[in-house]
Motif scaffolding. Structure first.
Motif, mmCIF file in Angstrom:
data_model
loop_
_atom_site.group_PDB
_atom_site.id
_atom_site.type_symbol
_atom_site.label_atom_id
_atom_site.label_comp_id
_atom_site.label_asym_id
_atom_site.label_seq_id
_atom_site.Cartn_x
_atom_site.Cartn_y
_atom_site.Cartn_z
ATOM 1 N N UNK B 114 0.831 -1.206 0.000
ATOM 2 C CA UNK B 114 0.000 0.000 0.000
ATOM 3 C C UNK B 114 0.859 1.248 0.000
ATOM 4 N N UNK B 115 1.885 1.234 0.853
ATOM 5 C CA UNK B 115 2.758 2.404 0.929
ATOM 6 C C UNK B 115 3.594 2.542 -0.343
ATOM 7 N N UNK B 116 4.023 1.423 -0.864
ATOM 8 C CA UNK B 116 4.828 1.485 -2.094
ATOM 9 C C UNK B 116 3.980 2.020 -3.264
ATOM 10 N N UNK B 117 2.752 1.520 -3.364
ATOM 11 C CA UNK B 117 1.874 2.001 -4.455
ATOM 12 C C UNK B 117 1.572 3.498 -4.301
ATOM 13 N N UNK B 118 1.481 3.946 -3.052
ATOM 14 C CA UNK B 118 1.248 5.383 -2.837
ATOM 15 C C UNK B 118 2.416 6.193 -3.381
ATOM 16 N N UNK B 119 3.635 5.692 -3.125
ATOM 17 C CA UNK B 119 4.802 6.419 -3.644
ATOM 18 C C UNK B 119 4.817 6.369 -5.172
ATOM 19 N N UNK B 120 4.324 5.257 -5.739
ATOM 20 C CA UNK B 120 4.254 5.176 -7.212
ATOM 21 C C UNK B 120 3.243 6.179 -7.760
ATOM 22 N N UNK B 121 2.148 6.374 -7.022
ATOM 23 C CA UNK B 121 1.160 7.366 -7.472
ATOM 24 C C UNK B 121 1.772 8.764 -7.493
ATOM 25 N N UNK B 122 2.596 9.050 -6.462
ATOM 26 C CA UNK B 122 3.282 10.354 -6.452
ATOM 27 C C UNK B 122 4.206 10.440 -7.673
ATOM 28 N N UNK B 123 4.893 9.326 -7.969
ATOM 29 C CA UNK B 123 5.769 9.315 -9.158
ATOM 30 C C UNK B 123 4.951 9.560 -10.422
ATOM 31 N N UNK B 124 3.708 9.029 -10.438
ATOM 32 C CA UNK B 124 2.843 9.258 -11.611
ATOM 33 C C UNK B 124 2.483 10.736 -11.751
ATOM 34 N N UNK B 125 2.277 11.392 -10.598
ATOM 35 C CA UNK B 125 1.999 12.836 -10.640
ATOM 36 C C UNK B 125 3.210 13.567 -11.258
ATOM 37 N N UNK B 126 4.402 13.109 -10.882
ATOM 38 C CA UNK B 126 5.606 13.722 -11.449
ATOM 39 C C UNK B 126 5.683 13.478 -12.964
ATOM 40 N N UNK B 158 12.545 3.661 -13.695
ATOM 41 C CA UNK B 158 13.683 4.138 -12.888
ATOM 42 C C UNK B 158 13.149 4.659 -11.549
ATOM 43 N N UNK B 159 12.074 5.444 -11.614
ATOM 44 C CA UNK B 159 11.484 5.992 -10.384
ATOM 45 C C UNK B 159 11.013 4.866 -9.468
ATOM 46 N N UNK B 160 10.355 3.869 -10.052
ATOM 47 C CA UNK B 160 9.828 2.763 -9.242
ATOM 48 C C UNK B 160 10.966 2.009 -8.557
ATOM 49 N N UNK B 161 12.086 1.849 -9.268
ATOM 50 C CA UNK B 161 13.231 1.154 -8.668
ATOM 51 C C UNK B 161 13.818 1.966 -7.532
ATOM 52 N N UNK B 232 25.158 -1.414 -11.474
ATOM 53 C CA UNK B 232 24.772 -0.653 -10.274
ATOM 54 C C UNK B 232 23.927 0.606 -10.559
ATOM 55 N N UNK B 233 24.307 1.459 -11.499
ATOM 56 C CA UNK B 233 23.487 2.673 -11.676
ATOM 57 C C UNK B 233 22.094 2.309 -12.202
ATOM 58 N N UNK B 234 21.070 2.767 -11.495
ATOM 59 C CA UNK B 234 19.713 2.349 -11.876
ATOM 60 C C UNK B 234 19.250 2.957 -13.189
ATOM 61 N N UNK B 255 12.187 -4.771 -13.018
ATOM 62 C CA UNK B 255 11.219 -5.554 -12.246
ATOM 63 C C UNK B 255 11.918 -6.366 -11.145
ATOM 64 N N UNK B 256 13.093 -6.910 -11.467
ATOM 65 C CA UNK B 256 13.812 -7.700 -10.455
ATOM 66 C C UNK B 256 14.366 -6.803 -9.348
ATOM 67 N N UNK B 257 14.809 -5.593 -9.723
ATOM 68 C CA UNK B 257 15.299 -4.651 -8.705
ATOM 69 C C UNK B 257 14.161 -4.299 -7.741
ATOM 70 N N UNK B 258 13.001 -4.003 -8.324
ATOM 71 C CA UNK B 258 11.842 -3.656 -7.478
ATOM 72 C C UNK B 258 11.486 -4.839 -6.572
ATOM 73 N N UNK B 259 11.451 -6.039 -7.178
ATOM 74 C CA UNK B 259 11.098 -7.233 -6.391
ATOM 75 C C UNK B 259 12.099 -7.452 -5.265
ATOM 76 N N UNK B 260 13.388 -7.275 -5.568
ATOM 77 C CA UNK B 260 14.426 -7.526 -4.553
ATOM 78 C C UNK B 260 14.290 -6.558 -3.379
ATOM 79 N N UNK B 261 14.109 -5.281 -3.678
ATOM 80 C CA UNK B 261 14.035 -4.320 -2.566
ATOM 81 C C UNK B 261 12.708 -4.445 -1.805
#
Lengths: 555, 276
Positions: B114-126, B158-161, B232-234, B255-261
């Protein structure tokens, strides 16, 4: 043992930090001190970790340690799975180029040239494997492009050579590498063209390939003479504004043989092998003898391209006669105005964009000719034009109202409607131009293509071909700085193809990784800067204030 | 899913009922807007006089302006991302509201996602801000749709990662400032090390320096190390995508970076169960 554990932990941290320092100082990773310190750090860290488990005194602490160990193992395993999955996906090495370039079919001209091939042409693709993704991608893109070309002809043979691994073969074939990132050499019989792949775009440009193909497959080499002696632009000068070396190179790339020609003042003669005579921006008028020689050349079916700047041929002071402009009018029905065309607006500008998208209008002088914006939609030179040209300091060049019977003159370029022809050149030099009601307003013709069948020669049957001329009231688009704009190049090459009667070379050439110029006025630049830098931020702030007020009211 | 959405919406609203969200979006709009203005006007001028700008012909809009600009927008998350993620879990811990949240009948994954998706929504606003900048571009010229769409996808990935990593660091910390600083430092170090790694010689060039007895172990280890350092650089995988070239490996990387973190965040979040 507890003390040993602490010491092992400290050793681990110090060794790893020291290793990174040594790596940074010497700049080499594979040095004994760096590797040694890393190994020492790793061993000490593992030792400290296991001692922590062994030393756990009670069940709770041991339980915590085991949970921690479980978490670490879980993370390591998950990381391993991610790495393996990524490595598997990476091995497939597949990619989809979804850009227009990746999707599109070859341009009309490339296909035409490929389909006309009668003899085998070998394309040697020279690519060094640098082991990086860029060089691999450049090679793949080039080979995909060559495969697309092969679909249109059985005569294109592609051979891939690694210049480092196959040096003997390279020497045997007498090939040289022209670019670090890749080179394509086209060879047909004894003719060969090298196409270096530019590092900036890292792709084989379709335009370069088509030019090279024309070059190696062409039978005849038309001879082009550039007139000199009247202040014409020098084809060896590489100055961006005054030079014409890129113009010359452009023609050489399409297999035109070039020469300069300074007419003998006492007995001027145009060489008999001249296929096209070019007067590129003469600043002085021609002499009467020269005009006679040119007239004789035209009478025998000669072809000419005349690019006239606003200064050319206007000096009639001191009772001197003028020759070039009257001759153009009498022989080819082309009238060259003594004016400078300005673009209207708050700040009048001599920059004239010629575009295809300001609506269709009928050419007043030839009502049956449809103009697509600035371009004549029916003349072979401009029929397919959809690109923007930009002339600077253009002058009127129009079809004369009294065209001789045996002449067919057609206006091929017009300015946009918001232009006018300023006839007061003194006022223009002083920078005080204003549109006058008596002056012509846009669209104003700036180029005419005319052909003339010499009635006497045609009647005798000795000369069957017509004389042709293209007169453009500007030469700025052929200077080194501007000839590389795609539309300018297309216009010149189409003109040359029309003059030399090579209709298969008249086409909208492939664009490569290039675009149309983006013309932003100062006002538009200000608007972009305002909207992007301030406008959007203010919108965000306004939304914030609105939300704040709304919430306060709801409370 | 309903609980996840409830957490997400509550978190997303909390950004925009306080000045925080507007400061984040406003800052992003200013920096990306200045970048857009400077590079677009420079590009437009270079298309009019290519030789003055060391080009042989009219430079391609997508290659020389649009793709670099979109990659730049992705890189901006390096600075803006910590501001978004610092409050996700660290603030809850700092204010003591995490216990309140945990009393709700919510699973760990519902809270974290829930918190991660909220941050993604903010990224969508950006992303909307970026789209607004690009609308001025569309007004003046035609743009290659594949480059535009894939470029925006690249910025989002990139933002999601970045955000997934920021969420993990937020889960470790009690203090928002610490979370933001550590997140920024971690991203920055990855960025620098990844770029330094491009100077590492290729395996073939270092074979002579490794003793023959160690080559069987050292060569694969060095290859893996070099390959990992280069990843290393995302933003490294965004450049190709922003050129309109879709490669499965780029998608897999993000997708794997997001999954790992996110996995790390779950592990960090559940430590409360056995550390107490």
């Amino acid at each position: 043992m507890a003390r040993v554990r602490i010491i092992a932990g400290i050793v681990a941290v110090v060794a790893i930090v020291a290793a990174l320092n040594v790596w940074a100082i010497y700049g080499e990773f594979l040095r004994a001190p760096v590797v040694g310190l890393l190994v020492l750090g790793g061993v000490a860290a593992i030792g400290a970790f296991f001692m922590t488990i062994i030393l756990a005194s009670d069940k709770i602490e041991r339980g915590r340690t085991l949970f921690g160990l479980n978490a670490i193992i879980g993370v390591v395993v998950f990381l391993g799975i991610c790495i393996v999955l990524f490595a598997l996906v990476r091995r497939s090495d597949s990619e989809w180029d979804l850009t227009q370039e990746g999707r599109r079919e070859l341009s009309e001209q490339t296909v035409r040239v490929l389909e006309r091939l009668d003899n085998d042409v070998t394309a040697f693709a020279l690519f060094v494997d640098h082991g990086d993704s860029m060089s691999a991608q450049t090679k793949n893109k080039t080979l995909r492009f060559l495969e697309r070309c092969q679909l249109h002809t059985p005569h294109l043979i592609v051979k891939v050579i690694d210049p480092l691994a196959e040096q003997a073969r390279l020497r045997e074939l007498q090939l040289t590498v022209a670019s670090n990132i890749g080179t394509v050499a086209l060879r047909s019989g004894t003719r060969q063209r090298l196409i270096p792949i530019a590092e900036v775009t890292s792709r084989l440009e379709e335009r370069d390939f088509a030019n090279a193909l024309i070059n190696v497959s062409r039978d005849a080499v038309p001879k082009v003479y550039f007139l000199t002696g009247h202040g014409e632009k020098d084809i060896t000068n590489s100055d961006p504004k005054d030079g014409a070396s890129h113009f010359a190179q452009l023609l050489k790339n399409e297999s035109y043989a070039l020469e300069t020609l300074e007419l003998n003042p006492t007995n001027p003669v145009i060489p008999s092998d001249c296929d096209v005579l070019i007067a590129n921006g003469p600043e002085a008028d021609f002499r009467s003898r020269e005009i006679r020689a040119i007239d004789n050349f035209a009478a025998n079916g000669g072809r000419m391209l005349v690019l006239l700047d606003i200064w050319g041929g206007v000096d009639t002071s001191g009772g001197r006669s003028e020759y070039l402009r009257p001759w153009l009018k009498a022989t080819f029905g082309v009238e060259v105005g003594i004016d400078v065309i300005m673009q209207g607006g708050q700040q009048p500008s001599p920059e004239l964009p010629l575009m295809s998208d300001f609506g269709s209008v009928l050419d007043e002088s030839s009502p049956d000719v449809e103009l697509r914006g600035s371009f004549n939609g029916q003349h072979p030179i401009t029929a397919g034009f959809g690109q923007t040209m930009v002339l600077i300091l253009g002058r009127t060049v129009k079809r004369s109202t009294s065209v001789p019977d045996h002449v067919s003159a057609v206006e091929i370029l017009h300015t946009t409607p918001n232009t006018w022809a300023e006839t007061d050149l003194v006022r223009f030099r002083e920078g005080k131009v204003v549109p006058d009601p008596s002056e012509t307003v846009g669209p104003i013709p700036v180029a005419v293509a005319s052909s003339s069948v010499n009635p006497i020669a045609a009647g005798e049957g000795s000369v069957t071909r017509d004389a042709r001329i293209v007169v453009v009231g500007n030469r700025s688009f052929t200077n080194n700085e501007r000839i590389n704009i795609q539309s300018h190049r297309n216009f010149i090459l189409n003109t040359m193809a029309w003059l030399t009667e090579q209709p298969d070379l008249i086409a909208i050439r492939p664009t490569g990784a290039e675009d149309q110029p983006i013309l932003l006025s100062q006002g538009q630049e200000r608007w972009v800067a305002y909207f992007s830098s301030l406008g959007i931020v203010q919108i965000v702030a306004l939304v914030g204030i609105a939300v704040f007020i709304l919430r306060r009211n709801l409370r | 899913m309903r609980n996840t959405w409830a957490v997400c919406w509550r978190e997303f609203k909390s950004y925009f009922i306080t000045p925080v969200g507007y400061i984040i979006v406003g800052t992003y709009a200013v920096i990306s807007g200045l970048g857009f203005t400077a590079s677009f006007i420079w590009h437009a001028r270079s298309t009019q006089s290519p030789m003055d700008y060391q080009f042989e012909g009219v430079p391609n809009l997508e290659e020389f302006f649009l793709s670099p600009y979109l990659v730049f927008c992705g890189q901006l998350m390096l600075f803006i991302g910590p501001l978004i993620t610092m409050r996700l879990l660290a603030e809850e811990r700092n204010r003591g509201t995490i216990e309140l949240l945990l009393t709700h009948p919510l699973r760990d994954r519902e809270i974290i996602l829930g918190k991660y998706f909220a941050s993604l929504l903010v990224a969508l606003v950006l992303m909307v801000v970026v789209a607004a900048h690009l609308s001025t571009l569309l007004y003046h010229t035609n743009v290659e749709p594949a480059v535009l769409l894939l470029g925006l996808c690249a910025v989002f990935l990139v933002s999601a990662s970045f955000l997934s990593m920021g969420l993990f660091i937020s889960a470790l910390s009690r203090n928002q400032v610490t979370a933001a600083t550590v997140t920024f430092a971690a991203w920055f170090v990855m960025f620098i090390l990844g770029n330094l790694a491009t100077d590492l010689p290729e395996v073939g060039d270092v074979m002579d320096e490794i003793p023959p007895t160690l080559q069987a172990v050292a060569v694969p280890a060095y290859s893996v190390f070099r390959a990992a350092a280069l990843e290393l650089p995302m933003d490294a995988h965004a450049a190709e995508m922003a050129q309109g070239v879709l490669r499965p490996q780029d998608l897999a990387y993000y997708f794997l970076t997001i999954a790992f973190f996110l996995f790390l965040t779950f592990r960090a979040f559940e430590t409360r169960k056995w550390r107490a």
